[in-house]
Write a protein that holds these residues in place. Structure first.
Motif, PDB file in Angstrom:
ATOM      1  N   PRO A   1       0.815  -1.218   0.000  1.00 31.94           N
ATOM      2  CA  PRO A   1       0.000   0.000   0.000  1.00 31.94           C
ATOM      3  C   PRO A   1       0.846   1.264   0.000  1.00 31.94           C
ATOM      4  O   PRO A   1       1.995   1.261   0.455  1.00 31.94           O
ATOM      5  N   PRO A   2       0.295   2.356  -0.502  1.00 33.76           N
ATOM      6  CA  PRO A   2       1.010   3.636  -0.452  1.00 33.76           C
ATOM      7  C   PRO A   2       1.139   4.124   0.986  1.00 33.76           C
ATOM      8  O   PRO A   2       0.335   3.775   1.853  1.00 33.76           O
ATOM      9  N   ASP A   3       2.155   4.916   1.216  1.00 32.61           N
ATOM     10  CA  ASP A   3       2.405   5.454   2.554  1.00 32.61           C
ATOM     11  C   ASP A   3       1.485   6.645   2.793  1.00 32.61           C
ATOM     12  O   ASP A   3       1.628   7.687   2.162  1.00 32.61           O
ATOM     13  N   MET A   4       0.537   6.490   3.705  1.00 29.08           N
ATOM     14  CA  MET A   4      -0.400   7.565   4.020  1.00 29.08           C
ATOM     15  C   MET A   4      -0.061   8.246   5.347  1.00 29.08           C
ATOM     16  O   MET A   4      -0.865   9.023   5.863  1.00 29.08           O
ATOM     17  N   SER A   5       1.097   7.955   5.891  1.00 31.57           N
ATOM     18  CA  SER A   5       1.451   8.540   7.183  1.00 31.57           C
ATOM     19  C   SER A   5       1.629  10.050   7.061  1.00 31.57           C
ATOM     20  O   SER A   5       2.062  10.567   6.026  1.00 31.57           O
ATOM     21  N   ALA A   6       1.280  10.746   8.120  1.00 28.74           N
ATOM     22  CA  ALA A   6       1.416  12.201   8.174  1.00 28.74           C
ATOM     23  C   ALA A   6       1.542  12.599   9.639  1.00 28.74           C
ATOM     24  O   ALA A   6       1.009  11.910  10.518  1.00 28.74           O
ATOM     25  N   PRO A   7       2.235  13.687   9.925  1.00 31.01           N
ATOM     26  CA  PRO A   7       2.398  14.093  11.327  1.00 31.01           C
ATOM     27  C   PRO A   7       1.081  14.580  11.917  1.00 31.01           C
ATOM     28  O   PRO A   7       0.195  15.039  11.180  1.00 31.01           O
ATOM     29  N   PRO A   8       0.928  14.487  13.227  1.00 35.75           N
ATOM     30  CA  PRO A   8      -0.275  15.032  13.872  1.00 35.75           C
ATOM     31  C   PRO A   8      -0.413  16.525  13.588  1.00 35.75           C
ATOM     32  O   PRO A   8       0.584  17.237  13.434  1.00 35.75           O
ATOM     33  N   LEU A   9      -1.636  16.990  13.521  1.00 34.53           N
ATOM     34  CA  LEU A   9      -1.894  18.398  13.237  1.00 34.53           C
ATOM     35  C   LEU A   9      -1.690  19.239  14.493  1.00 34.53           C
ATOM     36  O   LEU A   9      -2.282  18.963  15.537  1.00 34.53           O
ATOM     37  N   THR A  10      -0.862  20.246  14.389  1.00 32.74           N
ATOM     38  CA  THR A  10      -0.773  21.229  15.460  1.00 32.74           C
ATOM     39  C   THR A  10      -2.005  22.129  15.388  1.00 32.74           C
ATOM     40  O   THR A  10      -2.753  22.101  14.403  1.00 32.74           O
ATOM     41  N   ASP A  11      -2.213  22.950  16.402  1.00 29.61           N
ATOM     42  CA  ASP A  11      -3.362  23.857  16.362  1.00 29.61           C
ATOM     43  C   ASP A  11      -3.266  24.805  15.168  1.00 29.61           C
ATOM     44  O   ASP A  11      -4.272  25.082  14.499  1.00 29.61           O
ATOM     45  N   ALA A  12      -2.059  25.299  14.894  1.00 29.50           N
ATOM     46  CA  ALA A  12      -1.888  26.229  13.773  1.00 29.50           C
ATOM     47  C   ALA A  12      -2.162  25.532  12.447  1.00 29.50           C
ATOM     48  O   ALA A  12      -2.847  26.077  11.565  1.00 29.50           O
ATOM     49  N   ALA A  13      -1.628  24.316  12.290  1.00 28.84           N
ATOM     50  CA  ALA A  13      -1.858  23.570  11.052  1.00 28.84           C
ATOM     51  C   ALA A  13      -3.319  23.182  10.915  1.00 28.84           C
ATOM     52  O   ALA A  13      -3.886  23.211   9.817  1.00 28.84           O
ATOM     53  N   ALA A  14      -3.947  22.828  12.033  1.00 26.00           N
ATOM     54  CA  ALA A  14      -5.354  22.433  11.994  1.00 26.00           C
ATOM     55  C   ALA A  14      -6.241  23.603  11.590  1.00 26.00           C
ATOM     56  O   ALA A  14      -7.196  23.436  10.824  1.00 26.00           O
TER      57      ALA A  14
ATOM     58  N   LYS B   1      -9.889   3.945  -3.079  1.00 24.75           N
ATOM     59  CA  LYS B   1      -9.364   2.779  -2.358  1.00 24.75           C
ATOM     60  C   LYS B   1      -8.454   3.200  -1.209  1.00 24.75           C
ATOM     61  O   LYS B   1      -8.568   2.689  -0.091  1.00 24.75           O
ATOM     62  N   GLY B   2      -7.549   4.126  -1.475  1.00 23.06           N
ATOM     63  CA  GLY B   2      -6.670   4.598  -0.414  1.00 23.06           C
ATOM     64  C   GLY B   2      -7.439   5.302   0.686  1.00 23.06           C
ATOM     65  O   GLY B   2      -7.150   5.131   1.879  1.00 23.06           O
ATOM     66  N   PHE B   3      -8.439   6.094   0.294  1.00 23.94           N
ATOM     67  CA  PHE B   3      -9.270   6.799   1.274  1.00 23.94           C
ATOM     68  C   PHE B   3     -10.035   5.807   2.142  1.00 23.94           C
ATOM     69  O   PHE B   3     -10.086   5.944   3.368  1.00 23.94           O
ATOM     70  N   CYS B   4     -10.628   4.801   1.518  1.00 28.71           N
ATOM     71  CA  CYS B   4     -11.424   3.833   2.277  1.00 28.71           C
ATOM     72  C   CYS B   4     -10.556   3.029   3.235  1.00 28.71           C
ATOM     73  O   CYS B   4     -10.953   2.754   4.375  1.00 28.71           O
ATOM     74  N   GLN B   5      -9.377   2.647   2.793  1.00 23.44           N
ATOM     75  CA  GLN B   5      -8.495   1.884   3.669  1.00 23.44           C
ATOM     76  C   GLN B   5      -8.025   2.734   4.844  1.00 23.44           C
ATOM     77  O   GLN B   5      -7.985   2.271   5.988  1.00 23.44           O
ATOM     78  N   THR B   6      -7.687   3.988   4.572  1.00 19.52           N
ATOM     79  CA  THR B   6      -7.186   4.864   5.638  1.00 19.52           C
ATOM     80  C   THR B   6      -8.280   5.195   6.644  1.00 19.52           C
ATOM     81  O   THR B   6      -8.051   5.159   7.859  1.00 19.52           O
ATOM     82  N   THR B   7      -9.474   5.523   6.159  1.00 23.40           N
ATOM     83  CA  THR B   7     -10.563   5.844   7.086  1.00 23.40           C
ATOM     84  C   THR B   7     -10.976   4.619   7.898  1.00 23.40           C
ATOM     85  O   THR B   7     -11.422   4.760   9.046  1.00 23.40           O
TER      86      THR B   7
ATOM     87  N   ALA C   1      -4.724  10.492  -5.252  1.00 24.98           N
ATOM     88  CA  ALA C   1      -4.631   9.138  -5.800  1.00 24.98           C
ATOM     89  C   ALA C   1      -3.202   8.614  -5.723  1.00 24.98           C
ATOM     90  O   ALA C   1      -2.265   9.244  -6.200  1.00 24.98           O
ATOM     91  N   ALA C   2      -3.041   7.466  -5.082  1.00 22.79           N
ATOM     92  CA  ALA C   2      -1.745   6.786  -4.979  1.00 22.79           C
ATOM     93  C   ALA C   2      -2.042   5.299  -4.883  1.00 22.79           C
ATOM     94  O   ALA C   2      -2.587   4.838  -3.886  1.00 22.79           O
ATOM     95  N   GLY C   3      -1.704   4.557  -5.899  1.00 18.87           N
ATOM     96  CA  GLY C   3      -2.112   3.159  -5.952  1.00 18.87           C
ATOM     97  C   GLY C   3      -1.045   2.190  -5.492  1.00 18.87           C
ATOM     98  O   GLY C   3      -0.181   2.507  -4.670  1.00 18.87           O
TER      99      GLY C   3
ATOM    100  N   TYR D   1       4.009  -1.793  -5.376  1.00 15.63           N
ATOM    101  CA  TYR D   1       4.912  -2.856  -5.830  1.00 15.63           C
ATOM    102  C   TYR D   1       4.734  -3.137  -7.315  1.00 15.63           C
ATOM    103  O   TYR D   1       5.700  -3.204  -8.063  1.00 15.63           O
ATOM    104  N   TYR D   2       3.500  -3.298  -7.741  1.00 20.19           N
ATOM    105  CA  TYR D   2       3.232  -3.659  -9.129  1.00 20.19           C
ATOM    106  C   TYR D   2       2.895  -2.456 -10.005  1.00 20.19           C
ATOM    107  O   TYR D   2       2.736  -2.589 -11.213  1.00 20.19           O
ATOM    108  N   GLY D   3       2.750  -1.284  -9.396  1.00 19.40           N
ATOM    109  CA  GLY D   3       2.365  -0.117 -10.174  1.00 19.40           C
ATOM    110  C   GLY D   3       0.860  -0.057 -10.370  1.00 19.40           C
ATOM    111  O   GLY D   3       0.107  -0.905  -9.888  1.00 19.40           O
ATOM    112  N   THR D   4       0.426   0.956 -11.078  1.00 17.68           N
ATOM    113  CA  THR D   4      -1.009   1.153 -11.305  1.00 17.68           C
ATOM    114  C   THR D   4      -1.264   1.345 -12.793  1.00 17.68           C
ATOM    115  O   THR D   4      -1.457   2.466 -13.263  1.00 17.68           O
TER     116      THR D   4
END
Length: 230
Positions: free
Chosen positions: A34-47, A146-152, A184-186, A189-192
């Motif tokens: 799967p694609p890397d969906m990691s992201a840092p926690p939102l600070t108050d300013a970023a949020a 697909k990425g959205f559904c897996q992450t949520t 979109a990021a599929g 390993y095998y590409g999209t």
């Protein structure tokens, strides 16, 4: 005498071949890698920026985090039913039941934000309604579904097990990956091939055609465009 060693070696080889498949995480319903969906926690300013709440107080930021997470999981409950194992609908319903008190407070706090920044009465209520419509639309996706559904699904599981009163903290950690998944990021390993495929069409200039047949010069240009070699 029949030797059993070849069979043992064959079974051992089969075990080694299957082991990588067994090691795949349970969340990989759609992707081998799967694609890397990691992201840092939102600070108050970023949020405040990411959630469209400029000038929000810390309490209003908490409300925005919880309410946006609710919106994202609600959209997932509607859009991700094509894969029942994600449990998107049941996770959303469980989250609502578990965190209803915090969500009520969040809704009131956001209405207060718009009444403070836009105006009391009808103006603030209208701005709040438009904000709700806007955030729901922002979590709707087709190409990145697909990425959205897996992450949520992953964040939704975290939400239903979080202590009451801490849904905003789940949102602080989970909304970054959810927003990232809307791009979109599929398969890594095998590409999209479905997404990366480009159709090369011949020229439709009337000069290139005679009685419905593509002329040789234009046919060669089409081959060159498509990367076809004779």
């Amino acid at each position: 005498m029949i030797s059993r060693f070849p069979l043992r070696r064959a079974l051992a080889g089969l075990t080694l071949a299957i082991a990588p498949m067994m090691a795949q995480p349970a969340s990989a319903q759609f992707f081998w890698s799967p694609p890397d969906m990691s992201a840092p926690p939102l600070t108050d300013a970023a949020a405040a920026t990411a959630l469209g709440l400029p000038g929000a107080t810390p309490a209003e930021i908490k409300a925005g985090l919880a309410w946006n997470l609710r919106a994202a999981l609600n959209v997932a409950a509607l859009q991700c039913q094509f894969e029942p194992t994600l449990l998107s609908t049941s996770n959303y319903n469980a989250m609502i039941a578990h965190h209803d008190a915090e969500l009520d407070v969040a809704q009131a706090a956001l209405l207060g934000y718009f009444q403070r920044t836009v105006g009391k009465g009808k103006a603030g209520q209208s701005a709040s309604d438009m904000y709700n419509t806007r955030i729901y639309s922002s979590y709707s996706t087709v190409q990145a579904q697909k990425g959205f559904c897996q992450t949520t699904a992953e964040v939704g599981r975290q939400a239903i097990f979080a202590d009451r009163g801490t849904l905003h903290e789940v949102g602080r950690v989970g909304l970054g990956p959810i927003k990232k998944s809307l791009i979109a990021a599929g398969e890594q390993y095998y590409g999209t091939p479905g997404y990366d495929y480009n159709v090369a069409l011949p020229s439709f200039d009337p000069k290139c055609w005679k009685k419905g047949v593509l002329l040789p010069v234009c046919h060669q240009a089409w081959n060159d465009k498509a990367g076809v070699t004779p």
